[in-house]
Design a protein around this motif. Structure first.
Motif, mmCIF file in Angstrom:
data_model
loop_
_atom_site.group_PDB
_atom_site.id
_atom_site.type_symbol
_atom_site.label_atom_id
_atom_site.label_comp_id
_atom_site.label_asym_id
_atom_site.label_seq_id
_atom_site.Cartn_x
_atom_site.Cartn_y
_atom_site.Cartn_z
ATOM 1 N N CYS A 130 -28.787 -15.865 33.337
ATOM 2 C CA CYS A 130 -29.661 -14.887 33.135
ATOM 3 C C CYS A 130 -31.044 -15.115 33.785
ATOM 4 C CB CYS A 130 -29.533 -14.211 31.888
ATOM 5 S SG CYS A 130 -30.929 -12.846 31.708
ATOM 6 N N ARG A 131 -31.313 -14.320 34.714
ATOM 7 C CA ARG A 131 -33.067 -14.534 35.049
ATOM 8 C C ARG A 131 -33.952 -13.789 34.382
ATOM 9 N NH1 ARG A 131 -31.263 -15.145 41.511
ATOM 10 N NH2 ARG A 131 -30.441 -17.217 41.257
ATOM 11 N N CYS A 132 -33.726 -12.984 33.615
ATOM 12 C CA CYS A 132 -34.656 -12.117 32.811
ATOM 13 C C CYS A 132 -34.928 -12.211 31.535
ATOM 14 C CB CYS A 132 -34.327 -10.558 32.987
ATOM 15 S SG CYS A 132 -33.919 -9.869 34.430
ATOM 16 N N THR A 133 -34.001 -12.832 30.587
ATOM 17 C CA THR A 133 -34.211 -13.107 29.229
ATOM 18 C C THR A 133 -33.851 -14.376 28.908
ATOM 19 O OG1 THR A 133 -33.747 -12.003 26.904
ATOM 20 C CG2 THR A 133 -31.770 -12.467 28.647
ATOM 21 N N GLY A 134 -34.385 -14.709 27.621
ATOM 22 C CA GLY A 134 -33.856 -16.044 27.014
ATOM 23 C C GLY A 134 -32.697 -15.786 26.458
ATOM 24 N N TYR A 135 -31.931 -16.884 26.342
ATOM 25 C CA TYR A 135 -30.697 -16.897 26.021
ATOM 26 C C TYR A 135 -30.392 -16.794 24.443
ATOM 27 C CZ TYR A 135 -29.488 -18.364 30.663
ATOM 28 O OH TYR A 135 -29.325 -18.358 32.055
ATOM 29 N N GLU A 136 -31.530 -16.896 23.842
ATOM 30 C CA GLU A 136 -31.535 -16.873 22.154
ATOM 31 C C GLU A 136 -30.721 -15.400 21.567
ATOM 32 O OE1 GLU A 136 -31.967 -19.390 20.029
ATOM 33 O OE2 GLU A 136 -31.685 -20.417 22.097
ATOM 34 N N ASN A 137 -31.251 -14.463 22.446
ATOM 35 C CA ASN A 137 -30.949 -12.973 21.910
ATOM 36 C C ASN A 137 -29.552 -12.948 22.061
ATOM 37 O OD1 ASN A 137 -33.543 -12.766 21.161
ATOM 38 N ND2 ASN A 137 -34.047 -11.445 22.715
ATOM 39 N N ILE A 138 -28.933 -13.452 23.285
ATOM 40 C CA ILE A 138 -27.588 -13.364 23.620
ATOM 41 C C ILE A 138 -26.707 -14.116 22.470
ATOM 42 C CG2 ILE A 138 -25.733 -13.994 25.371
ATOM 43 C CD1 ILE A 138 -27.855 -13.348 27.164
ATOM 44 N N VAL A 139 -27.319 -15.468 22.179
ATOM 45 C CA VAL A 139 -26.417 -16.375 21.239
ATOM 46 C C VAL A 139 -26.631 -15.364 19.888
ATOM 47 C CG1 VAL A 139 -26.603 -18.307 20.000
ATOM 48 C CG2 VAL A 139 -26.958 -18.385 22.510
ATOM 49 N N ASN A 140 -27.790 -15.021 19.512
ATOM 50 C CA ASN A 140 -27.896 -14.238 18.151
ATOM 51 C C ASN A 140 -26.813 -13.108 18.035
ATOM 52 O OD1 ASN A 140 -30.102 -15.772 17.564
ATOM 53 N ND2 ASN A 140 -31.508 -14.229 17.974
ATOM 54 N N ALA A 141 -26.632 -12.443 19.311
ATOM 55 C CA ALA A 141 -25.681 -11.146 19.367
ATOM 56 C C ALA A 141 -24.275 -11.710 19.160
ATOM 57 C CB ALA A 141 -25.754 -10.470 20.493
ATOM 58 N N VAL A 142 -23.922 -12.677 19.816
ATOM 59 C CA VAL A 142 -22.552 -13.256 19.490
ATOM 60 C C VAL A 142 -22.165 -13.693 18.252
ATOM 61 C CG1 VAL A 142 -20.882 -14.777 20.111
ATOM 62 C CG2 VAL A 142 -22.352 -13.910 21.962
ATOM 63 N N GLN A 143 -23.226 -14.499 17.645
ATOM 64 C CA GLN A 143 -23.346 -15.022 16.267
ATOM 65 C C GLN A 143 -23.222 -13.817 15.166
ATOM 66 O OE1 GLN A 143 -26.332 -17.715 14.826
ATOM 67 N NE2 GLN A 143 -24.801 -19.021 14.545
ATOM 68 N N LYS A 144 -23.993 -12.822 15.520
ATOM 69 C CA LYS A 144 -24.003 -11.747 14.475
ATOM 70 C C LYS A 144 -22.547 -11.351 14.528
ATOM 71 C CE LYS A 144 -26.574 -7.545 13.756
ATOM 72 N NZ LYS A 144 -27.689 -6.758 14.195
ATOM 73 N N VAL A 145 -22.188 -10.915 15.471
ATOM 74 C CA VAL A 145 -20.642 -10.164 15.558
ATOM 75 C C VAL A 145 -19.543 -11.291 14.757
ATOM 76 C CG1 VAL A 145 -18.746 -9.345 16.916
ATOM 77 C CG2 VAL A 145 -21.145 -8.894 17.522
ATOM 78 N N HIS A 146 -19.690 -12.447 15.279
ATOM 79 C CA HIS A 146 -18.843 -13.479 14.618
ATOM 80 C C HIS A 146 -18.937 -13.620 13.100
ATOM 81 C CE1 HIS A 146 -17.671 -17.557 13.192
ATOM 82 N NE2 HIS A 146 -16.725 -17.274 13.826
ATOM 83 N N LYS A 147 -20.133 -13.487 12.656
ATOM 84 C CA LYS A 147 -20.390 -13.508 11.146
ATOM 85 C C LYS A 147 -19.698 -12.158 10.529
ATOM 86 C CE LYS A 147 -24.290 -16.383 10.834
ATOM 87 N NZ LYS A 147 -25.684 -16.766 10.690
ATOM 88 N N GLU A 148 -19.911 -11.011 11.229
ATOM 89 C CA GLU A 148 -19.348 -9.834 10.581
ATOM 90 C C GLU A 148 -17.888 -9.777 10.576
ATOM 91 O OE1 GLU A 148 -20.729 -6.884 13.230
ATOM 92 O OE2 GLU A 148 -22.941 -6.902 12.496
ATOM 93 N N ASN A 149 -17.264 -10.399 11.541
ATOM 94 C CA ASN A 149 -15.817 -10.627 11.548
ATOM 95 C C ASN A 149 -15.179 -11.667 10.718
ATOM 96 O OD1 ASN A 149 -15.936 -8.708 13.920
ATOM 97 N ND2 ASN A 149 -15.542 -10.475 15.493
ATOM 98 N N GLN A 150 -16.040 -12.619 10.144
ATOM 99 C CA GLN A 150 -15.605 -13.417 9.259
ATOM 100 C C GLN A 150 -15.714 -12.911 7.679
ATOM 101 O OE1 GLN A 150 -14.361 -16.432 10.040
ATOM 102 N NE2 GLN A 150 -14.531 -15.651 11.705
ATOM 103 N N SER A 151 -16.534 -11.749 7.678
ATOM 104 C CA SER A 151 -16.732 -11.016 6.474
ATOM 105 C C SER A 151 -15.637 -10.108 6.199
ATOM 106 C CB SER A 151 -18.048 -10.699 6.049
ATOM 107 O OG SER A 151 -18.545 -9.524 7.305
ATOM 108 N N LEU A 152 -14.938 -9.772 7.154
ATOM 109 C CA LEU A 152 -13.854 -8.691 6.872
ATOM 110 C C LEU A 152 -12.634 -9.073 6.255
ATOM 111 C CD1 LEU A 152 -13.824 -7.148 10.624
ATOM 112 C CD2 LEU A 152 -14.951 -6.255 8.453
#
Length: 162
Positions: free
Chosen positions: A140-162
Motif C-alpha cells: 500500500c502506498r497511501c496508508t500505514g499498515y498498522e490500521n490494516i493489522v488492527n482490522a485483521v486483529q480486531k476480527v480475529h479477536k471477535e471470532n475467538q470470543s464466539l
C-alpha cells in the motif's frame, strides 16, 4: 504468431464459468476483462504488489502471474464473491472501514482477500507479527499498515470470543 485459445471451465464466486482464453492470458485479464470483476486490480503485473490477489482453491494467488488456463476446474473467489446476498459487507470489510484501513482503495481488495484466507484458517493465536508476515505480499502506498493489522486483529479477536 497464431493465437492459441483454450476453453477454461471453473467456478468464480460460486458461478460456473466457461471462457475461451488465449493460452498466454493471465487470470487477472480473464477476471477483469471478460467477467467484469473490477475488484481485481492491475498493479505491477509481476506479482509484487498484491493488488490482483484472489483466492484459488482456498489459497491467495497473484492473478497477474497466474495463467487463466491454470484455473481449469478451480474454485476462484474475488472481493465481489465475498458480498452477502443483498450486498452486505463481510466482517473484515467492515473492520477495514472502522479502523481506517482504507485510503485510495486500490490495494484494499487484495488486502481483504489475504485477510480473508488468514481469518478462515481459524488460528487460535494470531499475533501482529503473524498478520504482518501473512500480508507481506500486499503493498500500500497511501496508508500505514498498522490500521490494516488492527482490522485483521480486531476480527480475529471477535471470532475467538464466539
Amino acid at each position: 504468431m497464431e493465437q492459441q485459445k483454450k476453453l477454461v471451465t471453473c467456478t468464480v464466486n460460486g458461478h460456473e464459468v466457461a471462457e475461451y482464453v488465449d493460452v498466454r492470458e493471465s487470470l487477472l485479464e480473464m477476471l477483469r476483462n471478460r467477467l467484469g470483476l473490477t475488484s481485481v486490480k492491475k498493479g505491477c503485473e509481476v506479482g509484487e504488489c498484491g493488488a490482483c490477489t484472489v483466492i484459488v482453491d482456498g489459497e491467495t494467488i497473484d492473478s497477474c502471474i497466474y495463467l487463466a488456463v491454470w484455473a481449469q476446474g478451480k474454485q476462484i473467489r474475488t472481493l465481489e464473491g465475498l458480498m452477502g446476498p443483498n450486498g452486505e459487507l463481510t466482517r473484515i470489510q467492515e473492520a477495514f472501514i472502522e479502523e481506517g484501513a482504507i485510503q485510495c482503495g486500490f490495494c484494499t481488495p487484495g488486502f481483504i482477500m489475504s485477510a480473508t484466507v488468514l481469518l478462515e484458517r481459524g488460528e487460535k493465536t494470531l499475533t501482529r507479527d503473524m498478520i504482518r508476515k501473512h500480508m507481506a505480499g500486499n503493498l500500500c502506498r497511501c496508508t500505514g499498515y498498522e490500521n490494516i493489522v488492527n482490522a485483521v486483529q480486531k476480527v480475529h479477536k471477535e471470532n475467538q470470543s464466539l
